[in-house]
Design a protein around this motif. Structure first.
Motif, mmCIF file in Angstrom:
data_model
loop_
_atom_site.group_PDB
_atom_site.id
_atom_site.type_symbol
_atom_site.label_atom_id
_atom_site.label_comp_id
_atom_site.label_asym_id
_atom_site.label_seq_id
_atom_site.Cartn_x
_atom_site.Cartn_y
_atom_site.Cartn_z
ATOM 1 N N ALA A 4 -32.366 37.990 -42.644
ATOM 2 C CA ALA A 4 -31.489 39.192 -42.982
ATOM 3 C C ALA A 4 -30.460 38.579 -43.738
ATOM 4 C CB ALA A 4 -31.174 40.081 -41.674
ATOM 5 N N VAL A 5 -29.496 39.577 -44.369
ATOM 6 C CA VAL A 5 -28.334 39.358 -45.053
ATOM 7 C C VAL A 5 -27.402 40.690 -44.877
ATOM 8 C CG1 VAL A 5 -29.305 39.965 -47.355
ATOM 9 C CG2 VAL A 5 -27.070 38.902 -47.147
ATOM 10 N N LEU A 6 -26.075 40.475 -44.513
ATOM 11 C CA LEU A 6 -25.317 41.494 -44.316
ATOM 12 C C LEU A 6 -24.144 41.283 -45.443
ATOM 13 C CD1 LEU A 6 -24.384 41.564 -40.555
ATOM 14 C CD2 LEU A 6 -25.356 43.527 -41.817
ATOM 15 N N ILE A 7 -23.990 42.548 -46.177
ATOM 16 C CA ILE A 7 -23.019 42.598 -47.240
ATOM 17 C C ILE A 7 -21.843 43.049 -46.659
ATOM 18 C CG2 ILE A 7 -22.381 43.598 -49.597
ATOM 19 C CD1 ILE A 7 -25.347 43.195 -50.222
ATOM 20 N N ASP A 8 -20.689 42.618 -46.551
ATOM 21 C CA ASP A 8 -19.403 43.200 -46.395
ATOM 22 C C ASP A 8 -19.191 43.622 -44.888
ATOM 23 O OD1 ASP A 8 -18.225 42.634 -48.691
ATOM 24 O OD2 ASP A 8 -18.485 44.544 -49.676
ATOM 25 N N PRO A 9 -19.526 42.753 -43.934
ATOM 26 C CA PRO A 9 -19.489 43.160 -42.602
ATOM 27 C C PRO A 9 -17.884 43.252 -41.973
ATOM 28 C CG PRO A 9 -20.067 40.798 -42.607
ATOM 29 C CD PRO A 9 -19.880 41.326 -43.950
ATOM 30 N N VAL A 10 -17.689 44.113 -41.090
ATOM 31 C CA VAL A 10 -16.330 44.922 -40.782
ATOM 32 C C VAL A 10 -16.250 43.868 -39.279
ATOM 33 C CG1 VAL A 10 -14.554 46.550 -40.051
ATOM 34 C CG2 VAL A 10 -16.336 46.623 -42.242
ATOM 35 N N LEU A 11 -14.919 43.232 -39.094
ATOM 36 C CA LEU A 11 -14.716 42.766 -37.775
ATOM 37 C C LEU A 11 -14.994 43.400 -36.540
ATOM 38 C CD1 LEU A 11 -13.570 40.198 -36.473
ATOM 39 C CD2 LEU A 11 -11.466 40.846 -36.660
ATOM 40 N N GLU A 12 -14.259 44.715 -36.734
ATOM 41 C CA GLU A 12 -14.416 45.871 -35.414
ATOM 42 C C GLU A 12 -15.803 46.083 -35.108
ATOM 43 O OE1 GLU A 12 -12.335 45.889 -37.860
ATOM 44 O OE2 GLU A 12 -10.262 45.568 -36.946
ATOM 45 N N GLN A 13 -16.947 45.936 -36.179
ATOM 46 C CA GLN A 13 -18.174 46.088 -35.783
ATOM 47 C C GLN A 13 -19.383 45.385 -35.633
ATOM 48 O OE1 GLN A 13 -18.715 49.347 -35.706
ATOM 49 N NE2 GLN A 13 -16.988 50.591 -36.774
ATOM 50 N N VAL A 14 -18.634 43.928 -35.463
ATOM 51 C CA VAL A 14 -19.794 42.910 -35.230
ATOM 52 C C VAL A 14 -20.428 43.116 -34.085
ATOM 53 C CG1 VAL A 14 -19.555 40.323 -34.418
ATOM 54 C CG2 VAL A 14 -18.197 41.117 -36.444
ATOM 55 N N GLU A 15 -19.875 43.741 -32.897
ATOM 56 C CA GLU A 15 -20.738 44.048 -31.781
ATOM 57 C C GLU A 15 -21.974 44.963 -32.215
ATOM 58 O OE1 GLU A 15 -20.766 42.751 -29.025
ATOM 59 O OE2 GLU A 15 -19.097 41.331 -29.297
ATOM 60 N N ARG A 16 -21.510 46.085 -32.981
ATOM 61 C CA ARG A 16 -22.740 46.976 -33.468
ATOM 62 C C ARG A 16 -23.691 46.296 -34.355
ATOM 63 N NH1 ARG A 16 -20.883 50.771 -38.136
ATOM 64 N NH2 ARG A 16 -21.198 48.958 -39.094
ATOM 65 N N ASP A 17 -23.208 45.468 -35.163
ATOM 66 C CA ASP A 17 -23.974 44.691 -36.134
ATOM 67 C C ASP A 17 -24.982 43.860 -35.430
ATOM 68 O OD1 ASP A 17 -22.859 46.343 -37.906
ATOM 69 O OD2 ASP A 17 -21.562 44.868 -38.829
ATOM 70 N N THR A 18 -24.444 43.083 -34.464
ATOM 71 C CA THR A 18 -25.122 42.048 -33.648
ATOM 72 C C THR A 18 -26.202 42.672 -32.757
ATOM 73 O OG1 THR A 18 -23.226 40.789 -33.748
ATOM 74 C CG2 THR A 18 -24.889 39.908 -32.166
ATOM 75 N N ARG A 19 -25.823 43.684 -32.285
ATOM 76 C CA ARG A 19 -26.812 44.440 -31.363
ATOM 77 C C ARG A 19 -28.099 44.897 -32.104
ATOM 78 N NH1 ARG A 19 -25.749 48.926 -26.879
ATOM 79 N NH2 ARG A 19 -24.714 47.243 -25.918
ATOM 80 N N LEU A 20 -27.631 45.334 -33.476
ATOM 81 C CA LEU A 20 -28.774 46.129 -34.430
ATOM 82 C C LEU A 20 -29.599 45.021 -34.806
ATOM 83 C CD1 LEU A 20 -29.719 48.353 -35.997
ATOM 84 C CD2 LEU A 20 -28.254 48.043 -37.893
ATOM 85 N N LEU A 21 -29.048 43.926 -35.055
ATOM 86 C CA LEU A 21 -29.901 42.751 -35.470
ATOM 87 C C LEU A 21 -30.782 42.171 -34.444
ATOM 88 C CD1 LEU A 21 -26.939 40.906 -37.599
ATOM 89 C CD2 LEU A 21 -29.444 41.536 -38.463
ATOM 90 N N GLU A 22 -30.149 41.985 -33.225
ATOM 91 C CA GLU A 22 -31.215 41.748 -32.123
ATOM 92 C C GLU A 22 -32.176 42.757 -31.979
ATOM 93 O OE1 GLU A 22 -27.635 39.499 -29.902
ATOM 94 O OE2 GLU A 22 -28.512 41.286 -29.030
ATOM 95 N N GLU A 23 -31.757 43.914 -32.094
ATOM 96 C CA GLU A 23 -32.864 45.077 -31.766
ATOM 97 C C GLU A 23 -34.019 45.083 -32.761
ATOM 98 O OE1 GLU A 23 -30.014 48.326 -29.173
ATOM 99 O OE2 GLU A 23 -30.655 48.644 -31.488
ATOM 100 N N LEU A 24 -33.738 44.932 -33.861
ATOM 101 C CA LEU A 24 -34.557 44.903 -35.052
ATOM 102 C C LEU A 24 -35.251 43.366 -35.196
ATOM 103 C CD1 LEU A 24 -32.466 46.706 -37.897
ATOM 104 C CD2 LEU A 24 -34.465 47.696 -36.404
ATOM 105 N N GLY A 25 -35.058 42.332 -34.241
ATOM 106 C CA GLY A 25 -35.604 41.214 -34.341
ATOM 107 C C GLY A 25 -35.582 40.374 -35.494
ATOM 108 N N LEU A 26 -34.269 40.557 -36.073
ATOM 109 C CA LEU A 26 -33.923 39.855 -37.516
ATOM 110 C C LEU A 26 -33.026 38.612 -37.129
ATOM 111 C CD1 LEU A 26 -33.028 43.089 -39.427
ATOM 112 C CD2 LEU A 26 -35.192 41.979 -39.648
#
Lengths: 236, 236
Positions: B26-48
């Protein structure tokens, strides 16, 4: 087919625009009153004719733009037979709404409210406030019922193919969509929870009522239009 | 391929997740610091597995999550050679970033800032702050240049097929996407405007600087990570 997701930041409401690019006929799902100008301009710019407005339910957190869009553009307003009396067509389970070549299948998914519908169109599922990304609608007003909501989600929505895209009426965490498979596996209110677990959890929540409840529900029962002057002045 | 649009409501920033569902990269474009937890969890849940973070530019309105995502997940951070010195790979016009079977083509589109890039992947164009839905980025700091922005948009972006979907780094009016054809015809800053018109308009605007400018730009030059302790204590 054109598909566009729109957002009202004040109420965190998603509105959906779908259109047949051959006939240029369009449908809006859950438009917001304050965004009617934006939505009207977008339709004009895209050269689309709004023929249908569909409501997933009588909303408690924002006032619908349906009535204004009907007045301005001649769209027919559609919602559950159990919902607002102002609609042009009452929808029930299994109905199909045709907009050009698009077919939107109606699923009754009560529980958030008793009139809650979901719509399925070409692999996209519009879930209203029944199923949210990693959440669900609340069940503590407008004849909400947590057991009924659990049944709606598990029997009507989670039986669809895992790849079905989920587009909710709201999000508060920055998600724009999900999928049926993802929500089956990762929705914390539903994954690995029994019906009793879900009912217990929903009944144990203590959250304040929506800020606009007292204004939005009566307004939305009139499709977002101000009631006629004589009904505002019963002594007249 | 998986595609997901994510939103940070505090800064009205869109982050994009793209993944190859075969390799699970996977690739993330323009992630936001305050959303790292949300994005990390989403990646984990999606198995990416997050292998790349791409920045469209050094942002002035939010702090990037790139550095934290690199530390946590081993992703390689990529941005313009003219941008943050903290990156693992410097991108230039014509480069192709491969993530599994996905190919992201790099377009240099300076003018909002001198390091602004756009990325094109499978008919989706990620425009950063160069081209917004019915707008453009501002050009009054970080070596912004309105003439250069006009050229970037008209020579690099508007030459793409009309059906190319446009996904900006920000939106403030509830739009989530647009298309090249739509922006060519309806972007009020560009449609029917000459280069001189555009430059004059952009130079005549009087708008306050971004609230986070002084914090975000230095932080983002370090990929959003706090500078090491010794560099904070020059006397040590």
């Amino acid at each position: 087919m054109l598909f566009r997701q729109l957002f009202d930041s004040e109420s965190s409401t998603y509105t959906y625009l779908l259109a047949d690019l051959t006939t240029r006929e369009a449908v809006l799902i859950d438009p917001v009153l304050e965004q009617v100008e934006r939505d009207t301009r977008l339709l004009e710019e895209l050269g689309l004719k709004l023929v249908v407005v569909m409501e997933t339910h009588v909303h408690a957190d924002h006032v619908t733009g349906a009535g204004q869009l009907r007045e301005r553009m001649g769209a027919r307003v559609m919602a559950s037979a159990k919902g607002a009396p102002c609609v042009d067509r009452q929808l029930k389970h299994g109905d199909v709404v045709r907009v050009g070549q698009l077919e939107l299948r109606v699923l009754e998914t009560p529980g958030h409210t008793d009139d809650s519908l979901s719509f399925l169109c070409d692999g996209r599922l519009f879930t209203g406030d029944a199923l949210l990304v990693r959440g669900t609608g609340r069940t503590d007003f407008q004849n909400g019922d947590p057991g009924q909501l659990y049944d709606s989600i598990t029997r009507e929505l989670f039986v669809l193919p895992d790849a079905t895209e989920v587009f909710p009426a709201h999000d508060y965490a920055g998600f724009t969509s999900s999928s049926v498979g993802e929500e089956k596996r990762h929705n914390p209110r539903l994954a690995g929870r029994t019906r009793d677990d879900f009912v217990h959890f929903m009944k144990s929540r203590q959250i304040p009522p929506p800020r606009k409840l007292d204004v939005a529900v009566p307004a939305n029962r009139a499709c977002g239009l101000t009631a006629p002057a004589d009904s505002q002045s019963p002594s007249a």
